[in-house]
Design an enzyme around this catalytic site. Structure first.
Site, PDB file in Angstrom:
ATOM      1  CE  LYS A  17     -16.881  13.977 -14.368  1.00 44.35           C
ATOM      2  NZ  LYS A  17     -16.156  12.726 -14.380  1.00 44.35           N
ATOM      3  NE  ARG A  93     -19.401  12.123  -8.660  1.00 45.17           N
ATOM      4  CZ  ARG A  93     -18.100  12.082  -8.793  1.00 45.17           C
ATOM      5  NH1 ARG A  93     -17.472  10.943  -8.756  1.00 45.17           N
ATOM      6  NH2 ARG A  93     -17.414  13.174  -8.948  1.00 45.17           N
ATOM      7  NE  ARG A 130      -7.233  13.522 -12.326  1.00 46.65           N
ATOM      8  CZ  ARG A 130      -8.542  13.315 -12.237  1.00 46.65           C
ATOM      9  NH1 ARG A 130      -9.364  13.803 -13.140  1.00 46.65           N
ATOM     10  NH2 ARG A 130      -9.036  12.598 -11.256  1.00 46.65           N
ATOM     11  NE  ARG A 162      -8.632  14.181  -7.684  1.00 47.03           N
ATOM     12  CZ  ARG A 162      -9.798  14.119  -8.320  1.00 47.03           C
ATOM     13  NH1 ARG A 162     -10.089  15.002  -9.243  1.00 47.03           N
ATOM     14  NH2 ARG A 162     -10.667  13.169  -8.045  1.00 47.03           N
TER      15      ARG A 162
HETATM   16  P1  ADP Z   1     -13.605  12.007 -10.016  1.00 46.35           P
HETATM   17  O1  ADP Z   1     -14.648  12.285 -11.054  1.00 46.35           O
HETATM   18  O2  ADP Z   1     -12.251  11.777 -10.601  1.00 46.35           O
HETATM   19  O3  ADP Z   1     -14.001  10.939  -9.043  1.00 46.35           O
HETATM   20  P2  ADP Z   1     -14.280  14.432  -8.528  1.00 46.35           P
HETATM   21  O4  ADP Z   1     -13.349  15.564  -8.298  1.00 46.35           O
HETATM   22  O5  ADP Z   1     -15.515  14.700  -9.328  1.00 46.35           O
HETATM   23  O6  ADP Z   1     -13.374  13.316  -9.163  1.00 46.35           O
HETATM   24  O7  ADP Z   1     -14.746  13.823  -7.117  1.00 46.35           O
HETATM   25  C1  ADP Z   1     -13.815  13.452  -6.135  1.00 46.35           C
HETATM   26  C2  ADP Z   1     -14.535  12.698  -5.021  1.00 46.35           C
HETATM   27  O8  ADP Z   1     -15.497  13.561  -4.396  1.00 46.35           O
HETATM   28  C3  ADP Z   1     -15.343  11.481  -5.444  1.00 46.35           C
HETATM   29  O9  ADP Z   1     -14.535  10.323  -5.560  1.00 46.35           O
HETATM   30  C4  ADP Z   1     -16.345  11.367  -4.302  1.00 46.35           C
HETATM   31  O10 ADP Z   1     -15.745  10.834  -3.130  1.00 46.35           O
HETATM   32  C5  ADP Z   1     -16.663  12.824  -4.014  1.00 46.35           C
HETATM   33  N1  ADP Z   1     -17.799  13.310  -4.816  1.00 46.35           N
HETATM   34  C6  ADP Z   1     -17.769  14.292  -5.750  1.00 46.35           C
HETATM   35  N2  ADP Z   1     -18.996  14.500  -6.262  1.00 46.35           N
HETATM   36  C7  ADP Z   1     -19.822  13.631  -5.655  1.00 46.35           C
HETATM   37  C8  ADP Z   1     -21.213  13.333  -5.770  1.00 46.35           C
HETATM   38  N3  ADP Z   1     -22.008  13.982  -6.623  1.00 46.35           N
HETATM   39  N4  ADP Z   1     -21.727  12.363  -4.980  1.00 46.35           N
HETATM   40  C9  ADP Z   1     -20.961  11.691  -4.115  1.00 46.35           C
HETATM   41  N5  ADP Z   1     -19.636  11.900  -3.951  1.00 46.35           N
HETATM   42  C10 ADP Z   1     -19.061  12.868  -4.714  1.00 46.35           C
END
Ligand code: ADP
Length: 230
Positions: A17, A93, A130, A162
């Site tokens: 993504k 989400r 990654r 990360r």
């Molecule tokens: P990934 O898709 O690998 O989980 P992201 O960088 O999109 O990584 O998100 C990292 C973290 O940030 C998630 O695991 C969550 O804790 C938080 N997060 C990001 N976007 C949201 C969202 N829309 N709702 C709730 N938590 C979120």
């Protein structure tokens, strides 16, 4: 003139993504709005949002809908995103977030929601290798590292693994994706907004598929508009 877009990109962790959203934001000249990047920025600056979010993020848990949507609402009401649109990455989400998003973008609606489809065996491999830049979020992998000593090619920041790319947090995030986020696919399908895109292959090939789906949608819209003209 290049038309903007209001686009949401869904897909499992490691589906690509982030990579695709950066490319699509350049293609359509709209901001890339990533809730993960925004939250990591809050954690880094030790803001009150960041302090509340850090522990949950490290464990791979979701941050509350209220907190995330407050952040997203602020960003999407700025002049650039309001005017030309956005590529939204990592949000919604949950169905609650999708409902809130609908209200935030009013009186407009989303143009399209992309479901980037990649088999779980492949995302697990991608996540294990990654690496990301702590400053600008650029993505690398152990197979394709930066040119010089884990220093970001784009901004010179440090490139690391990360905090939440541990095996435990990855499994938790993937299972939350199944439970909380995958029901959104039907939610958007019912609203005729979903386009399923094969996310395997080279990044260029995937970008071409996504842009092709958006072009096709616009062509259908144009054809319909021509037909209803007197
Ligand atoms: P990934 O898709 O690998 O989980 P992201 O960088 O999109 O990584 O998100 C990292 C973290 O940030 C998630 O695991 C969550 O804790 C938080 N997060 C990001 N976007 C949201 C969202 N829309 N709702 C709730 N938590 C979120």
């Amino acid at each position: 003139m290049i038309p903007g877009v209001r686009l949401v990109v869904l897909g499992k962790q490691g589906a690509g993504k982030g990579t695709q959203c950066v490319r699509l934001s350049h293609h359509y000249v709209v901001p890339h709005v990533s809730t993960g990047d925004m939250l990591r920025g809050e954690v880094k600056s030790r803001s009150s949002i960041g302090r509340r979010a850090q522990e949950e993020m490290d464990k791979g848990e979701l941050i509350s809908d209220e907190l995330v949507m407050e952040m997203v609402s602020g960003r999407l009401s700025e002049r650039d995103t309001r005017g030309r649109g956005f590529v939204l990455d990592g949000c919604p989400r949950t169905t609650g977030q999708a409902e809130a998003l609908e209200k935030i973008v009013e009186p407009f609606s989303l143009d399209l929601v992309i479901d980037l489809q990649v088999p779980t065996t492949l995302v697990l491999k991608r996540l294990a290798s990654r690496r990301v830049c702590v400053d600008c979020g650029a993505n690398y992998s152990t197979a394709a590292p930066p040119l010089v000593n884990w220093t970001c090619d784009v901004c010179g920041g440090e490139v690391i693994q990360r905090e939440d790319d541990t095996e435990e947090a990855i499994m938790r995030r993937l299972s939350l994706y199944e439970e909380e986020t995958s029901p959104l696919l039907d939610w958007y399908k019912e609203r005729n907004l979903l386009s399923e895109i094969n996310g395997t292959g080279s990044p260029d090939a995937v970008t071409r598929r996504v842009v092709g789906a958006i072009d096709e949608l616009r062509q259908q819209g144009a054809d319909r508009a021509v037909r209803v003209e007197p």
